[in-house]
Design a protein around this motif. Structure first.
Motif, PDB file in Angstrom:
ATOM      1  N   TRP A 108     -14.153  80.239 -50.374  1.00  0.00           N
ATOM      2  CA  TRP A 108     -13.096  81.240 -50.222  1.00  0.00           C
ATOM      3  C   TRP A 108     -13.064  81.840 -48.816  1.00  0.00           C
ATOM      4  O   TRP A 108     -12.233  82.673 -48.525  1.00  0.00           O
ATOM      5  CB  TRP A 108     -13.261  82.347 -51.262  1.00  0.00           C
ATOM      6  N   ALA A 134     -13.161  73.252 -47.857  1.00  0.00           N
ATOM      7  CA  ALA A 134     -12.604  72.128 -48.614  1.00  0.00           C
ATOM      8  C   ALA A 134     -11.877  71.137 -47.708  1.00  0.00           C
ATOM      9  O   ALA A 134     -11.660  69.990 -48.086  1.00  0.00           O
ATOM     10  CB  ALA A 134     -11.655  72.645 -49.689  1.00  0.00           C
ATOM     11  N   GLN A 135     -11.489  71.590 -46.516  1.00  0.00           N
ATOM     12  CA  GLN A 135     -10.779  70.690 -45.608  1.00  0.00           C
ATOM     13  C   GLN A 135     -11.747  69.863 -44.766  1.00  0.00           C
ATOM     14  O   GLN A 135     -11.321  69.055 -43.954  1.00  0.00           O
ATOM     15  CB  GLN A 135      -9.858  71.510 -44.692  1.00  0.00           C
ATOM     16  N   PRO A 179     -15.699  86.187 -56.001  1.00  0.00           N
ATOM     17  CA  PRO A 179     -14.829  85.191 -55.357  1.00  0.00           C
ATOM     18  C   PRO A 179     -15.051  83.765 -55.865  1.00  0.00           C
ATOM     19  O   PRO A 179     -14.097  82.998 -55.961  1.00  0.00           O
ATOM     20  CB  PRO A 179     -15.178  85.298 -53.865  1.00  0.00           C
ATOM     21  N   ALA A 180     -16.299  83.423 -56.224  1.00  0.00           N
ATOM     22  CA  ALA A 180     -16.547  82.065 -56.714  1.00  0.00           C
ATOM     23  C   ALA A 180     -15.859  81.838 -58.054  1.00  0.00           C
ATOM     24  O   ALA A 180     -15.381  80.748 -58.348  1.00  0.00           O
ATOM     25  CB  ALA A 180     -18.048  81.808 -56.839  1.00  0.00           C
ATOM     26  N   ARG A 236      -5.967  76.277 -49.603  1.00  0.00           N
ATOM     27  CA  ARG A 236      -7.031  76.135 -48.618  1.00  0.00           C
ATOM     28  C   ARG A 236      -8.370  75.902 -49.286  1.00  0.00           C
ATOM     29  O   ARG A 236      -9.227  75.218 -48.762  1.00  0.00           O
ATOM     30  CB  ARG A 236      -7.064  77.373 -47.734  1.00  0.00           C
ATOM     31  N   ARG A 237      -8.540  76.479 -50.489  1.00  0.00           N
ATOM     32  CA  ARG A 237      -9.826  76.298 -51.155  1.00  0.00           C
ATOM     33  C   ARG A 237     -10.005  74.893 -51.679  1.00  0.00           C
ATOM     34  O   ARG A 237     -11.109  74.407 -51.812  1.00  0.00           O
ATOM     35  CB  ARG A 237      -9.925  77.273 -52.321  1.00  0.00           C
ATOM     36  N   LEU A 238      -8.897  74.247 -52.012  1.00  0.00           N
ATOM     37  CA  LEU A 238      -8.999  72.879 -52.524  1.00  0.00           C
ATOM     38  C   LEU A 238      -8.770  71.871 -51.417  1.00  0.00           C
ATOM     39  O   LEU A 238      -8.872  70.676 -51.639  1.00  0.00           O
ATOM     40  CB  LEU A 238      -7.981  72.649 -53.643  1.00  0.00           C
ATOM     41  N   GLY A 239      -8.431  72.365 -50.224  1.00  0.00           N
ATOM     42  CA  GLY A 239      -8.245  71.465 -49.098  1.00  0.00           C
ATOM     43  C   GLY A 239      -6.982  70.655 -49.175  1.00  0.00           C
ATOM     44  O   GLY A 239      -6.892  69.594 -48.581  1.00  0.00           O
TER      45      GLY A 239
END
Lengths: 247, 270, 223
Positions: free
Chosen positions: B95, B138-139, C142-143, C219-222
């Protein structure tokens, strides 16, 4: 050892819930709710009445029909959407939107189409149950690991052997999770259907008892349904867990 | 007598039996002294208690017997200031951006913003993450994410860095290159490094000393001094001395690894 | 808009178009259903007249109250159950049976989120010498957030179901009551207008949450 402890824990939890119920009863008085003891006694009073068994039978048969439609339809559509990529991707957001729609709003429509009675209840149960079964099955089929299919080809399995020996066991745990969710929601749908669209069945008895201010009957029927649903779910949950542990 | 930077004396770890399972003797007793500024690696068969050794030294799990001393003070119950740990699992925070991941510890410690920014920038540049400062984990590839974790540890300027198979999930070539970065980090920070690894070549190339552990309960059965110069990189894998070191490690470990695989003593040796 | 979205739009438009044709052609009688275009027209009239403003307010107020209670108590309940594994195992069948109740939905989502916090975060917290409360707020929350969000979405959906169902039966106002009233008086125009309103409102809320979630998750999963 663990099984005994678990049974003890469940008994303890039920005892605590009954105690809270008794506390509420003592706080609110018998206008609003009945005591646990009275409710259990009233369950047995109801069970001695032949007409009550008629209502149970009515609800169970509506539930059985609705469950068959939810399960068979959901698995069938789910397999198709999971196997056919484009259909699945087009359908997924629509299914998710339908899943969280308050379908109870549609009850007048169901009544206008099916009229009062059994078909309306079955339809009500089925529209609640079929969507989660479809979503779970679709994901199960979609997420089959490609290496399983390759392994089946390396082992020279026939298409039928591939389905029964590889694809079915690989998807089973997720599908059973879907069937479990479908079970609960189908029951909910049938009962709501009986509340609005029927003059028979347990859902009708509850709504009728609310209308007549017959607190004992309302709570006795609710307790009966609670026990039935929790028992069935405990069984399906155990099956679900066992299947998931294998993978 | 040498005063060690960190020292374990008679350290053993036994996990108590639960619900009908017998107690497991996981580690030791082990004696180990880390010299300030050295690079020490631990190799051993899987399940021999390497990670337990690291967790006990870090203060992450308690020792059943023995004493652990870091910079003259006993380690018990908490991770002492000055120790940094990098784990095998991806521990980057999904996050937070790379920048915020690295700044995490400094912001918590209430370091002044200008100083934080300077140190984060430095750590990010050092780990080659400059172009990804605003990306999210994740990127990034697995190797890059592990760099984020290393930077997050590095930025706190630990004097003892513990690494638990940090490159375990990476391919062999990437591992060698990450090894080079680790050597550079070690040289430039002057920190003491303890690396847990299952890769003999990695241990032989990076370390001043390599400790080989027996199958569970893990004990040191051999400690090899590599004699490499402080200025070194992955190209030493081509030197003849390199093969001698990995050869000696494998001679010590082969029997133990067979035991860990469940083979009877020496059964498959013939 | 991508190709998939166009196909999806086509499927939905085709379905509505088919209903329209069936209704106008007489295959579906007017007493059963009015054409979708008429539903929309009736809804516009109804909203413009302001006749149902109070009912809308009442229903939304009830949904908001039910939702807030469900999320707060569900979260607290989930955290408590997670902390006491024995109680959790005993309560599991109950939770699974009644998850159509918004409160249970949130409990289950909370448990799910807490279950999936990577164990390594605990070690990271200890290497940073964080206290339990700080660990909970800075790392665990957050997790677990994506799973909590799922719970929040479902809690909204089930709050609507619960509120409207109880308005059908028990209330003397609110959208559920007005739909039932129109049904009993054979006022199909008002009834379908209100049904359309509820379904559109819920779908809009869900889609907005879906888009928001996707944005948070991207963004968290890319992606």
């Amino acid at each position: 050892m663990t099984a005994i402890r678990r049974a003890f824990d469940v008994a303890l939890l039920l005892a605590v819930l009954a105690a809270i119920w008794q506390g509420l009863y003592m706080f609110a008085g018998d206008v609003a709710i009945a005591s646990p003891a009275e409710t259990v006694r009233h369950v047995f009073v109801l069970l001695e009445r032949p007409r009550f068994w008629g209502h149970i039978e009515e609800t169970l048969s509506a539930f059985a029909y609705a469950l068959v439609i939810s399960w068979a339809g959901g698995v069938g559509i789910g397999v198709w959407l999971g196997a056919h990529r484009l259909s699945g991707e087009v359908a997924e957001p629509i299914l998710v939107a339908l899943y969280s729609l308050p379908k109870v709003t549609l009850y007048p429509l169901i009544l206008l189409v099916f009229g009062l009675g059994m078909p309306a209840k079955v339809a009500f149960g089925a529209i609640h149950g079929i969507i989660p079964v479809t979503i779970f099955t679709m994901n199960a089929v979609r997420n089959i690991r490609p290496v399983y299919v390759k392994a089946a080809r390396v082992l020279r399995l026939s298409p039928q052997q591939t389905v029964t020996g590889v694809l079915l066991p690989a998807t089973l745990p997720e599908v059973v999770s879907g069937l479990r969710v479908g079970f609960s929601l189908t029951l909910l749908g049938v009962l709501i259907g009986e509340m609005f669209a029927s003059k028979r069945g347990l859902g009708f008895l509850i709504i009728n008892a609310i209308g007549l201010n017959d607190v004992e009957t309302m709570m006795a029927v609710t307790l009966l349904l609670f026990v039935f649903a929790a028992a069935a779910n405990a069984f399906l949950l155990a099956l679900d867990r066992r299947l998931h542990k294998r993978v | 007598m040498t005063v060690f930077h960190a020292e374990l004396a008679g350290v053993a770890r036994t996990y108590p039996g639960v619900a009908g399972h017998p107690a497991v003797h996981a580690l030791g007793p082990v004696d180990l002294g880390l010299v300030r500024g050295e690079f020490f690696s631990v190799v051993g068969p899987s399940g021999c208690g390497k990670s337990t050794l690291l967790e006990v030294l870090a203060g992450l799990s308690p020792a059943s017997t023995g004493t652990i001393v870091f910079e003259g003070a006993p380690v018990a119950g908490a991770v002492p200031d000055g120790i940094g740990v990098v784990f095998q699992e991806d521990a980057s925070f999904p996050w937070l951006s790379v920048w915020d991941n690295v700044a995490f510890g400094l912001r918590r410690a209430g370091i002044e913003p200008g100083e934080t920014e300077r140190r984060v920038r430095e750590a990010i540049a050092f780990m080659g993450l400059k172009d990804f400062a605003h990306a999210y984990p994740a990127q990034l590839s697995g190797g890059m994410r592990q760099r984020v974790c290393i930077a997050r540890t590095l930025v706190l300027r630990p004097r003892l860095i513990l690494l638990d198979e940090p490159f375990g999930a990476l391919d062999a070539q990437t591992r060698l290159l990450m090894g080079d970065e680790l050597l550079r980090l070690w040289r430039e920070t002057g920190a003491t490094v303890l690396l847990i690894t299952h890769a003999l070549d990695e241990a032989a190339m990076l370390s001043d000393r390599v400790g080989a552990m027996s199958a569970r309960p893990g004990r040191f059965i051999d400690i090899v001094e590599t004699g490499w110069p402080r200025e070194r990189d992955s190209r030493i894998v081509a030197q003849s001395g390199f093969g001698k070191i990995t050869g000696r490690l494998w001679t010590s470990l082969r029997e133990e690894s067979l035991k860990a695989l469940g083979h009877a003593h020496g059964a498959a040796a013939g | 808009m991508g190709r998939l979205a166009w196909i999806r739009l086509g499927v939905i438009a085709g379905f509505i178009g088919l209903l329209e044709i069936l209704c106008r052609g007489g295959a579906i009688g007017r007493l059963t259903m009015i054409p979708p275009s008429e539903m929309a027209a009736a809804l516009v009239e109804l909203i413009a007249s302001g006749a149902v403003d109070d009912d809308i307010g009442r229903t939304l107020g009830s949904v908001a109250a039910a939702f807030t209670l469900a999320v707060v108590f569900g979260f607290v309940g989930g955290v408590a159950l997670h902390a006491i594994p024995r109680l959790r195992r005993a309560a599991d069948p109950l939770l699974a049976t009644y998850y159509a109740v918004p409160f249970f939905v949130m409990i289950i989502a909370t448990l799910n989120g807490l279950d999936r916090i990577p164990r390594v975060l605990d070690k990271v917290a200890r290497t940073h010498r964080m206290r339990p409360l700080e660990t909970a707020l800075r790392l665990k929350l957050p997790a677990a957030a994506p799973y909590l969000f799922t719970g929040v979405k479902l809690a909204i959906a089930y709050s609507f179901i619960g509120v409207i169902a109880s308005e059908f039966i028990l209330a003397a106002s609110g959208l559920g009551y007005q739909i039932a009233y129109a049904y009993n008086n054979f006022d199909n125009r008002t009834m379908y207008a209100l049904m359309l309103f509820v379904l559109t409102l819920v779908t809009t809320i869900n889609m907005a949450l879906y888009v928001w979630e996707r944005r948070l998750q991207r963004r968290r999963l890319g992606r």
